[in-house]
Design an enzyme around this catalytic site. Sequence first.
Site, PDB file in Angstrom:
ATOM      1  N   ASP A 173       0.831  -1.137  -0.012  1.00 58.28           N
ATOM      2  CA  ASP A 173      -0.104  -0.001   0.058  1.00 58.28           C
ATOM      3  C   ASP A 173       0.744   1.010  -0.011  1.00 58.28           C
ATOM      4  OD1 ASP A 173      -2.278   1.635   0.908  1.00 58.28           O
ATOM      5  OD2 ASP A 173      -1.267   1.633   2.694  1.00 58.28           O
ATOM      6  N   ASP A 211      -0.137   5.051   0.944  1.00 62.14           N
ATOM      7  CA  ASP A 211      -0.061   6.038   2.042  1.00 62.14           C
ATOM      8  C   ASP A 211      -0.069   5.436   3.342  1.00 62.14           C
ATOM      9  OD1 ASP A 211      -1.693   8.941   0.522  1.00 62.14           O
ATOM     10  OD2 ASP A 211      -1.660   6.989  -0.597  1.00 62.14           O
TER      11      ASP A 211
HETATM   12  O1  LIG Z   1      -5.495   8.027  -1.298  1.00 55.99           O
HETATM   13  C1  LIG Z   1      -6.115   7.029  -0.954  1.00 55.99           C
HETATM   14  O2  LIG Z   1      -7.567   6.780  -1.122  1.00 55.99           O
HETATM   15  C2  LIG Z   1      -5.543   5.917   0.251  1.00 55.99           C
HETATM   16  O3  LIG Z   1      -4.548   5.388  -0.510  1.00 55.99           O
HETATM   17  P1  LIG Z   1      -3.640   3.913   0.061  1.00 55.99           P
HETATM   18  O4  LIG Z   1      -4.392   3.010  -0.638  1.00 55.99           O
HETATM   19  O5  LIG Z   1      -2.291   3.905  -0.569  1.00 55.99           O
HETATM   20  O6  LIG Z   1      -3.825   3.733   1.430  1.00 55.99           O
END
Ligand SMILES: O=C(O)COP(=O)(O)O
Length: 219
Positions: free
Chosen positions: A12, A14
């Site tokens: 992932d 963020d």
């Molecule tokens: O920006 C988003 O909706 C979340 O991003 P992620 O899946 O990298 O946590």
Amino acid sequence: MQSKSIKAVLFDLDGTLLDTADDLGSALNHVLEQHNLPTVTPEAYRPIASNGAKGLLELGFAEQLSKFNFDQLREQFLDYYQNNIAQKTSLYGGVPALLETLNSNNIAWGVVTNKPEYLTTLLLPYFDEFTASQIMVGGDTLTQRKPHPAPLLYAAQAISIAPEQCLYVGDALRDIEAGNAANMTTVIAEWGYIKEDENLSLWQADFSCKKPQEILSFI
Ligand SMILES: O=C(O)COP(=O)(O)O
């Protein structure tokens, strides 16, 4: 490094590889200021930072939200974020060393995020480490996004590694749900945006790590 059946690590973005919360929080506070509303503290926005524009606007506007045109707020948020995307964002401590170790051991790795693809494509080049990433799947690359397993299965196929030989590392329940549904080995990134009272044992992840380097013990 021990040789187990894991041949690739998907991450992932963020709250897992990049700490993007303060740039996302600045975008939220910019929109709030535009509408003469009180801004939100890092303590309040950080646990929500993985939830994208929608989650942050819901936090900041709270019961005021219904008085506004949501699409317009979202556009203001994304415009500001796009223009200030890497002011305060950084790789988490330990991530560069982890990625370096994966590279030197020929373990493929890549990014599967719910962040829209145009923002992800804009953000990653600020960090040289991502030149070694073998795949990037954004939240709108496919019609389905996490917690649906499709983006993870698509990434595994793109790098020609069976899902069962992939680790998926993330800091949100939807990451673990997506990884489990894709038959990947799932790992919780405890350093990410997780609420203090969250009961991680309910997420049904295979593993949970306090630091990025711990991931190497599963490979
Ligand atoms: O920006 C988003 O909706 C979340 O991003 P992620 O899946 O990298 O946590």
